[in-house]
Design a protein around this motif. Structure first.
Motif, PDB file in Angstrom:
ATOM      1  N   LEU A 199      36.245  40.416  44.407  1.00  0.00           N
ATOM      2  CA  LEU A 199      35.817  41.390  43.407  1.00  0.00           C
ATOM      3  C   LEU A 199      36.312  40.976  42.028  1.00  0.00           C
ATOM      4  O   LEU A 199      35.579  41.066  41.043  1.00  0.00           O
ATOM      5  CB  LEU A 199      36.346  42.783  43.770  1.00  0.00           C
ATOM      6  N   TYR A 230      34.140  38.126  40.630  1.00  0.00           N
ATOM      7  CA  TYR A 230      32.873  38.656  40.137  1.00  0.00           C
ATOM      8  C   TYR A 230      33.076  39.424  38.826  1.00  0.00           C
ATOM      9  O   TYR A 230      32.292  39.272  37.881  1.00  0.00           O
ATOM     10  CB  TYR A 230      32.229  39.578  41.166  1.00  0.00           C
ATOM     11  N   ILE A 269      30.321  43.215  48.455  1.00  0.00           N
ATOM     12  CA  ILE A 269      31.460  43.556  47.605  1.00  0.00           C
ATOM     13  C   ILE A 269      31.012  44.644  46.640  1.00  0.00           C
ATOM     14  O   ILE A 269      30.117  44.435  45.825  1.00  0.00           O
ATOM     15  CB  ILE A 269      31.984  42.322  46.845  1.00  0.00           C
ATOM     16  N   PRO A 323      31.313  47.201  43.538  1.00  0.00           N
ATOM     17  CA  PRO A 323      31.959  47.207  42.224  1.00  0.00           C
ATOM     18  C   PRO A 323      32.979  48.332  42.107  1.00  0.00           C
ATOM     19  O   PRO A 323      32.856  49.364  42.755  1.00  0.00           O
ATOM     20  CB  PRO A 323      30.790  47.418  41.262  1.00  0.00           C
ATOM     21  N   ASP A 324      33.975  48.080  41.285  1.00  0.00           N
ATOM     22  CA  ASP A 324      34.987  49.097  41.024  1.00  0.00           C
ATOM     23  C   ASP A 324      34.853  49.579  39.587  1.00  0.00           C
ATOM     24  O   ASP A 324      33.921  49.200  38.875  1.00  0.00           O
ATOM     25  CB  ASP A 324      36.391  48.567  41.318  1.00  0.00           C
ATOM     26  N   THR A 355      34.750  46.752  36.957  1.00  0.00           N
ATOM     27  CA  THR A 355      33.448  46.069  36.890  1.00  0.00           C
ATOM     28  C   THR A 355      32.454  46.910  36.102  1.00  0.00           C
ATOM     29  O   THR A 355      31.742  46.397  35.236  1.00  0.00           O
ATOM     30  CB  THR A 355      32.909  45.806  38.304  1.00  0.00           C
TER      31      THR A 355
END
Length: 89
Positions: A21, A24, A52, A54-55, A58
């Protein structure tokens, strides 16, 4: 810089290494800051297709440095809707 970052990202995958993550997010951040939102969203989509999710970091990269920086308000609203759907604040 952006093309080199994309090459490294895909080279990792080609050699059997799964980007994290954080990897990315760094690429998306760089693309967003350079105004390459189509490429950033391509990486974003590829990341999600790879499993994966996104958080907040991101999403912040896409919003602050990307869509809002490029005055792409409608696209920013879509990311905000996705954040709410995924319960990110």
């Amino acid at each position: 810089m952006t093309d080199e970052a994309l090459k490294v990202l895909y080279l990792l995958e080609d050699t059997g290494c799964s980007p994290s993550l954080i990897t990315y997010a760094i690429v998306i951040d760089g693309l967003s800051k350079e105004g390459c939102m189509e490429k950033a969203m391509g990486v974003y989509g590829h990341m999600k297709e790879s499993g994966i999710m996104p958080d907040v970091v991101t999403h912040r990269c896409l919003l602050l440095y990307g869509f809002l920086g490029e005055d792409l308000v409608e696209e920013a609203v879509e990311i905000l809707k996705e954040m709410v759907k995924r319960k990110h604040s």
